[in-house]
Design a protein around this motif. Structure first.
Motif, mmCIF file in Angstrom:
data_model
loop_
_atom_site.group_PDB
_atom_site.id
_atom_site.type_symbol
_atom_site.label_atom_id
_atom_site.label_comp_id
_atom_site.label_asym_id
_atom_site.label_seq_id
_atom_site.Cartn_x
_atom_site.Cartn_y
_atom_site.Cartn_z
ATOM 1 N N HIS A 332 2.755 7.607 -2.919
ATOM 2 C CA HIS A 332 2.368 6.916 -1.675
ATOM 3 C C HIS A 332 3.181 7.488 -0.514
ATOM 4 C CE1 HIS A 332 4.867 3.640 -3.928
ATOM 5 N NE2 HIS A 332 5.667 4.577 -3.479
ATOM 6 N N SER A 367 1.847 1.440 -7.633
ATOM 7 C CA SER A 367 2.124 1.431 -6.200
ATOM 8 C C SER A 367 2.004 -0.016 -5.715
ATOM 9 C CB SER A 367 1.141 2.357 -5.470
ATOM 10 O OG SER A 367 1.406 2.372 -4.077
ATOM 11 N N ASN A 369 0.048 -3.169 -3.241
ATOM 12 C CA ASN A 369 -1.296 -3.700 -3.008
ATOM 13 C C ASN A 369 -2.108 -3.728 -4.310
ATOM 14 O OD1 ASN A 369 -2.710 -4.656 -0.484
ATOM 15 N ND2 ASN A 369 -4.323 -3.399 -1.370
ATOM 16 N N ASN A 370 -1.386 -3.796 -5.445
ATOM 17 C CA ASN A 370 -2.012 -3.720 -6.777
ATOM 18 C C ASN A 370 -2.752 -2.404 -7.000
ATOM 19 O OD1 ASN A 370 -0.951 -6.082 -7.654
ATOM 20 N ND2 ASN A 370 -2.880 -7.204 -7.804
ATOM 21 N N PHE A 371 -2.332 -1.352 -6.288
ATOM 22 C CA PHE A 371 -2.886 -0.014 -6.512
ATOM 23 C C PHE A 371 -2.089 0.675 -7.615
ATOM 24 C CE2 PHE A 371 -4.509 0.675 -1.856
ATOM 25 C CZ PHE A 371 -5.514 -0.252 -2.088
ATOM 26 N N ARG A 373 -1.847 4.804 -9.476
ATOM 27 C CA ARG A 373 -2.239 6.192 -9.238
ATOM 28 C C ARG A 373 -2.333 6.948 -10.551
ATOM 29 N NH1 ARG A 373 -3.623 9.017 -5.524
ATOM 30 N NH2 ARG A 373 -1.862 10.241 -4.819
ATOM 31 N N THR A 384 -6.644 6.928 -6.685
ATOM 32 C CA THR A 384 -5.996 5.627 -6.497
ATOM 33 C C THR A 384 -6.980 4.554 -6.932
ATOM 34 O OG1 THR A 384 -4.775 6.464 -4.583
ATOM 35 C CG2 THR A 384 -4.901 4.082 -4.828
ATOM 36 N N GLU A 386 -7.476 0.196 -8.159
ATOM 37 C CA GLU A 386 -6.912 -1.116 -7.854
ATOM 38 C C GLU A 386 -7.147 -2.087 -9.005
ATOM 39 O OE1 GLU A 386 -7.152 -4.594 -4.390
ATOM 40 O OE2 GLU A 386 -8.668 -3.009 -4.445
ATOM 41 N N SER A 388 -7.769 -5.599 -9.617
ATOM 42 C CA SER A 388 -8.180 -6.731 -8.792
ATOM 43 C C SER A 388 -9.228 -7.547 -9.528
ATOM 44 C CB SER A 388 -8.745 -6.212 -7.462
ATOM 45 O OG SER A 388 -9.608 -7.141 -6.883
ATOM 46 N N ARG A 401 -9.785 4.041 -4.281
ATOM 47 C CA ARG A 401 -9.343 3.467 -3.006
ATOM 48 C C ARG A 401 -8.641 4.534 -2.181
ATOM 49 N NH1 ARG A 401 -9.858 -2.079 -2.765
ATOM 50 N NH2 ARG A 401 -9.798 -1.491 -0.575
#
Length: 453
Positions: A332, A367, A369-371, A373, A384, A386, A388, A401
């Motif tokens: 990031h 990473s 934001n609940n991202f 990689r 990337t 997510e 969610s 994303r």
């Protein structure tokens, strides 16, 4: 074996996408601190998946057998066993509370019908046996069926106890407790390839244990200076080589990795190899030392490479080349301009882990934001994704994303200013053979798998 994929990336000869499989955990907005997942680990076969949380609990999920009537549905993971591994304690000599939080779980290779795992909190390591019981003995001589002892004078005949079937019961029992060997907080445990010994590391020391012996361990690394005011670095992670039982590595808060050979001396205070990337003077800043600290180190399954994770990047090193990494993947980079605010809210000290896929062709790390990689080492593609609940419909493909750093934001992009730094993926695990990944997002465990087109 497919690689990082995502967005229809070609990998391993197949175009595939990651798709949602399962999510475990409550949906509540208010998350109890004890429910936050603190470690995730597949066993050697990948049929069992263990998680530890801040409440000291270990939850083990077992992969169901594939359903022949639904050939496209692969085995889901369901709860197999839940047990309290550690309880909160108090050190009266130092007036310190010892948290019950599970820092690490490591499976031992399976030798018989039972499974064994090591779990540790800040101070104490425990060896747990997880076994199944589907039969019970009946017809004892000295006690009744309800467990009460019988009067020996009333026993007139000798009975042979018989085994009767019962509902399957999974038992977790502590077989060994390894305590009182660490002054500082344990950050790593790693089982040796000889399957008889393991190491445990804290901020300043690494100890070598035998799995059968709990009352003594050997100190193999000690970086504690005589005067603690001269302390300049701490140990952040340590791991044994997957095939050479005498070799292990440990990383430091200064961004260096030391490889040690236990054949050279009993105390490995002199390393065999020293891995460090020279710093670019032009990019030096107040935060350089903090963001260069290594939070995780992992050998590849082949043992040829190792991977290290620092705050902004993940690096792959060839064990035969100490001068610089063979690959550097930016996780990031868009956060470099945000380091000041990340320092103020303490996020800059977050410890992200990383993992390899089964064939070492792809790597994964988390990473904000609940991202999370993924990097395909063969095609040099990255994606990337997510974790969610919005995309948690069965077999729903994960959409790649993108983070927008400035200028005009496109429809699918998210602005770097709107990232949620309270949602972070610190712990991930990749199935040792299949494209199945487990991602811990606060109190939820997401399981994703590949969707062959």
């Amino acid at each position: 074996m497919a690689g990082a994929g995502g967005g229809g990336c070609p990998a391993g000869g197949n175009d595939f996408q990651w798709c949602f499989s399962q999510v475990k955990g409550a949906i509540d907005e208010d998350v109890a601190e004890a429910d936050i997942i603190s470690t995730v680990e597949f066993n050697y076969s990948g049929d069992l998946l263990a998680t530890g949380d801040k409440g000291g609990r270990v939850v083990i999920f077992q992969r169901e057998q594939e359903n022949k009537s639904r050939p496209h549905s692969r085995g889901e993971y369901n709860v197999y066993s839940t047990f309290q591994s550690h309880e909160p304690e108090f050190d009266y000599l130092k007036s310190l509370e010892i948290e019950e939080k599970i820092n690490k779980i490591r499976w031992l290779p399976q030798q018989n019908a039972a499974h064994f795992l090591l779990s540790t909190n800040d101070k104490t390591i425990k060896l747990w046996k997880i076994s199944e019981r589907d039969k019970r003995a009946e017809g004892y001589n000295l006690k009744d069926e309800d467990g009460r002892l019988r009067d020996p004078f009333r026993i007139t005949a000798l009975r042979v106890p018989i085994l009767k079937p019962m509902d399957l019961m999974v038992e977790a029992s502590p077989r060994r407790i390894f305590a009182n060997a660490h002054t500082y907080h344990i950050n790593s445990i790693s089982v040796n390839s000889d399957h008889e010994t393991y190491l445990s590391a804290d901020d300043l020391r690494i100890n070598l244990w035998h799995l059968e012996i709990t009352d003594r361990s050997f100190n193999i690394v000690d970086i504690k200076p005589a005067n603690m005011e001269e302390l300049t670095e701490v140990i952040t992670a340590a791991e044994f080589h997957p095939h050479q039982c005498n070799v292990f590595v440990y990383s430091s808060s200064k961004g260096t990795i030391r490889l040690c050979d236990m054949r050279s001396s009993a105390l490995c205070d002199r390393h065999s190899k020293f891995f460090e990337e020279p710093e670019d003077p032009s990019s030096r800043s107040f935060f350089s030392e903090i963001i260069s600290s290594i939070s995780d180190v992992k050998f590849s399954h082949s043992g040829r490479y190792m991977m290290t994770r620092d705050y902004l990047s993940v690096k792959v090193w060839d064990l035969n080349m100490e001068s610089r990494p063979v690959e550097t993947h930016q996780v990031h980079e868009y956060l470099r301009s945000k380091l000041c605010s990340l320092y103020e809210n303490d996020c800059i000290f977050d410890k992200f882990e990383c993992c390899w896929n089964g064939s070492d062709s792809a790597i994964m790390t988390g990473s904000y934001n609940n991202f999370f990689r993924m990097f395909d080492r063969d095609t040099r593609r990255d994606v990337t994704l997510e974790a969610s609940r919005e995309s948690s419909k069965p077999r729903a493909s994960l959409k790649p994303r993108k983070v927008c750093t400035g200028g005009k934001r496109k429809k699918d992009e998210i602005s770097v200013d709107s990232l949620d730094f309270n949602k972070k993926i610190l712990h991930t695990a990749w199935h040792p053979a299949d494209n199945v990944i487990a991602v811990a997002a606060t109190n939820n465990l997401y399981i994703f798998q590949d969707k062959i087109n």
